[in-house]
Design an enzyme around this catalytic site. Structure first.
Site, PDB file in Angstrom:
ATOM      1  N   ASP A  91     -69.302 120.513  82.496  1.00 36.67           N
ATOM      2  CA  ASP A  91     -68.616 119.977  81.419  1.00 36.67           C
ATOM      3  C   ASP A  91     -67.941 121.139  80.845  1.00 36.67           C
ATOM      4  O   ASP A  91     -68.477 122.057  80.383  1.00 36.67           O
ATOM      5  CB  ASP A  91     -69.291 119.318  80.289  1.00 36.67           C
ATOM      6  N   ASP A 102     -62.911 116.176  82.044  1.00 34.29           N
ATOM      7  CA  ASP A 102     -63.197 117.423  81.972  1.00 34.29           C
ATOM      8  C   ASP A 102     -64.750 117.772  82.583  1.00 34.29           C
ATOM      9  O   ASP A 102     -65.512 118.661  82.167  1.00 34.29           O
ATOM     10  CB  ASP A 102     -63.048 118.214  80.450  1.00 34.29           C
ATOM     11  N   GLU A 103     -65.205 116.532  83.109  1.00 34.27           N
ATOM     12  CA  GLU A 103     -66.714 116.790  83.473  1.00 34.27           C
ATOM     13  C   GLU A 103     -66.851 115.889  84.892  1.00 34.27           C
ATOM     14  O   GLU A 103     -66.269 114.934  85.222  1.00 34.27           O
ATOM     15  CB  GLU A 103     -67.579 116.418  82.531  1.00 34.27           C
TER      16      GLU A 103
HETATM   17  N1  DCP Z   1     -61.241 113.801  73.644  1.00 33.14           N
HETATM   18  C1  DCP Z   1     -60.373 112.910  72.840  1.00 33.14           C
HETATM   19  N2  DCP Z   1     -61.081 111.822  72.010  1.00 33.14           N
HETATM   20  C2  DCP Z   1     -62.397 111.945  71.573  1.00 33.14           C
HETATM   21  C3  DCP Z   1     -63.188 112.769  72.474  1.00 33.14           C
HETATM   22  C4  DCP Z   1     -62.765 113.650  73.435  1.00 33.14           C
HETATM   23  O1  DCP Z   1     -59.373 112.891  73.263  1.00 33.14           O
HETATM   24  N3  DCP Z   1     -62.761 111.294  70.688  1.00 33.14           N
HETATM   25  C5  DCP Z   1     -60.507 114.658  74.782  1.00 33.14           C
HETATM   26  C6  DCP Z   1     -60.577 115.977  74.113  1.00 33.14           C
HETATM   27  C7  DCP Z   1     -61.638 116.681  74.678  1.00 33.14           C
HETATM   28  C8  DCP Z   1     -61.754 116.100  75.793  1.00 33.14           C
HETATM   29  O2  DCP Z   1     -61.609 114.812  75.759  1.00 33.14           O
HETATM   30  O3  DCP Z   1     -61.369 118.164  74.783  1.00 33.14           O
HETATM   31  C9  DCP Z   1     -63.309 116.150  76.541  1.00 33.14           C
HETATM   32  O4  DCP Z   1     -64.114 115.621  75.747  1.00 33.14           O
HETATM   33  P1  DCP Z   1     -65.470 116.220  75.442  1.00 33.14           P
HETATM   34  O5  DCP Z   1     -66.460 115.100  74.613  1.00 33.14           O
HETATM   35  O6  DCP Z   1     -66.268 116.933  76.640  1.00 33.14           O
HETATM   36  O7  DCP Z   1     -65.504 117.391  74.189  1.00 33.14           O
HETATM   37  P2  DCP Z   1     -64.800 118.776  74.314  1.00 33.14           P
HETATM   38  O8  DCP Z   1     -64.645 119.374  75.831  1.00 33.14           O
HETATM   39  O9  DCP Z   1     -63.569 118.907  73.400  1.00 33.14           O
HETATM   40  O10 DCP Z   1     -65.952 119.790  73.727  1.00 33.14           O
HETATM   41  P3  DCP Z   1     -67.414 120.233  74.226  1.00 33.14           P
HETATM   42  O11 DCP Z   1     -67.385 121.717  74.318  1.00 33.14           O
HETATM   43  O12 DCP Z   1     -68.173 119.545  73.312  1.00 33.14           O
HETATM   44  O13 DCP Z   1     -67.620 119.408  75.562  1.00 33.14           O
HETATM   45 CA    CA Z   2     -66.119 119.073  77.229  1.00 33.81          CA
HETATM   46 CA    CA Z   3     -66.990 115.895  78.456  1.00 30.32          CA
END
Ligand code: DCP
Ligand code: CA
Ligand code: CA
Length: 404
Positions: A26, A120-121
């Site tokens: 991820d 992203d995962e």
């Molecule tokens: N995303 C979004 N709205 C949300 C959650 C996520 O648009 N409520 C989008 C933005 C994030 C991407 O999806 O960058 C991936 O979500 P993740 O939950 O994996 O979160 P992040 O990658 O931002 O952070 P982490 O490092 O905790 O995985």
């Molecule tokens: Ca992420």
């Molecule tokens: Ca994710």
């Protein structure tokens, strides 16, 4: 290499061998990390991706912003109150999709079966790949190195014998972490964690478990299964099994759809709000039904509207929580149309599309709120009827006609 070579490179560890090996990768603060590639001045700063409007929410927060309490799905205004120096960047969806595709291609070099679970995962099934890729840890290190070398994006990796534990592991070791949960040690890893950390336990379920005095996964794992059944039905013992680290679910080859949409050209250009609303309702039903059919939830919704002179616009909204619900999609579509439509101009076409699709494992609450379960039952029934009779078979009262 001679015939004396050991059967498996992992043979040195008695717990390994025939076990399934699942890797979950991820990306760390994905949107923020991509924005940092586009603008390196953002490196090291508390940054969040979010819209400018008062109603928009944070979609991704950098790790510098998180100690202030800034989180995904939080309204931008609240995030700025918690962290006044927070830099808000407006997202650039096209770039995220492009990087997502590049990541998928890299992941595919490391396992025969790759499941992109969201933008992203991914889950990679590493079972039986030791000879080709090395032990799980070696493969994971190579994967992380390849991702960094080819995209300059940071990621975290969890390895375990099932998808659920691998995901919890990658989450625990963020950012830039790597965690391998040896077979047999799942319950030990999970025990001290808050019950909310377990995929499948949402707010409602957590609250009811708290009322029973259960706060940690170890307490859930040791709870009387019959008592859990009395409170939660068959979900009770199921949750208990998951708290012990047992979970079903193969890594399934495939990529989730990038977007799901529907549009309709009006028979006659119109300024009739009731008629337009009927079309939105039908579009929302169609998109939601397809989301449910694919087991996906939308994190972003876009409305497209075309005036009679073919001038075409789109307006989007990011959601705090993914949805596959007709009425929620309809609500957003109505709000966007109300905000944007110049009522003196005739509309020729309306379209509604769902983006940032997620398989929803994370947000899924095994015990949906009672008021939701009614809606879910209705959706399931509607979807069944549609499968039997085709899409025109059923519509909510307000929906206009059949969509092609
Ligand atoms: N995303 C979004 N709205 C949300 C959650 C996520 O648009 N409520 C989008 C933005 C994030 C991407 O999806 O960058 C991936 O979500 P993740 O939950 O994996 O979160 P992040 O990658 O931002 O952070 P982490 O490092 O905790 O995985
Ligand atoms: Ca992420
Ligand atoms: Ca994710």
């Amino acid at each position: 290499m001679g015939p004396e070579e050991p059967e498996s490179v992992t043979a040195g560890h008695p717990a390994l061998g025939r076990e399934r090996v699942v890797l979950h990768v991820d990306m760390d603060c994905f949107y923020v990390s991509v924005e940092r590639l586009l603008n390196p001045a953002l490196n090291g700063l508390p940054v969040a991706v979010g819209g400018r409007s008062g109603r928009s929410v944070i979609s991704s927060a950098s790790y510098e912003a998180r100690p202030f309490g800034v989180r995904s799905a939080m309204p931008v205004g609240e995030a700025l109150r918690l962290c006044p120096q927070l830099v808000i960047v407006e997202g650039s969806m096209a770039h995220y999709s492009e990087y997502s595709e590049r990541l998928e291609k890299i992941f595919e070099r490391f396992a025969p079966v790759v499941q992109m679970a969201s933008q992203d995962e991914a889950y990679l099934d590493l079972t039986g790949t030791e000879r080709l890729y090395g032990t799980p840890l070696v493969a994971a290190e190579k994967l992380r190195h390849a991702v960094l070398a080819e995209t300059n994006l940071p990621c975290s990796i969890g390895i375990a014998r099932n998808k659920m534990v691998a995901k919890v592991a990658s989450d625990l070791c963020k950012p830039k972490g790597l965690l391998w949960v040896l077979p047999g040690s799942e319950a030990l890893l999970l025990a001290p964690l808050a019950i909310e950390r377990l995929p499948g336990i949402g707010k409602k379920t957590a609250q009811r478990l708290h009322e029973l005095g259960v706060r940690r996964l170890g307490e859930l794992a040791g709870f009387d299964p019959e008592l859990l059944r009395a409170h939660f039905g068959s979900h009770g013992p199921e949750m208990r099994e998951r708290a012990r680290g047992h979970a079903e679910g193969e890594v399934e080859r495939g990529t989730i759809a990038k977007s799901i949409g529907a549009e309709q050209t009006l028979g006659e250009d119109s300024v009739d709000a009731t008629r337009l609303d009927g079309i939105l309702s039908a579009l929302a039903e169609r998109v939601a039904s397809r989301l449910r059919g694919e087991g996906l939830r939308a994190g972003q919704v876009t409305l497209k509207y075309r005036y009679d002179d073919f001038e075409t616009h789109t307006a989007g909204r990011t959601l705090a929580h993914g949805t596959d619900d007709d009425l929620q999609l309809l609500r957003i579509a109505r709000e966007l149309l109300a905000e944007k439509w110049n009522r003196s101009r005739r509309i020729r076409l309306l379209g509604l599309s769902a983006h940032q699709l997620d398989s929803g494992d994370e947000q899924m609450d095994l015990l949906a709120a009672p008021e939701e379960s009614g809606a879910q039952k209705l959706h399931a029934a509607i979807d069944r009827i549609r499968i039997r009779h085709g899409f025109g078979g059923i519509h909510r009262g307000s929906s206009e006609g059949r969509l092609s």
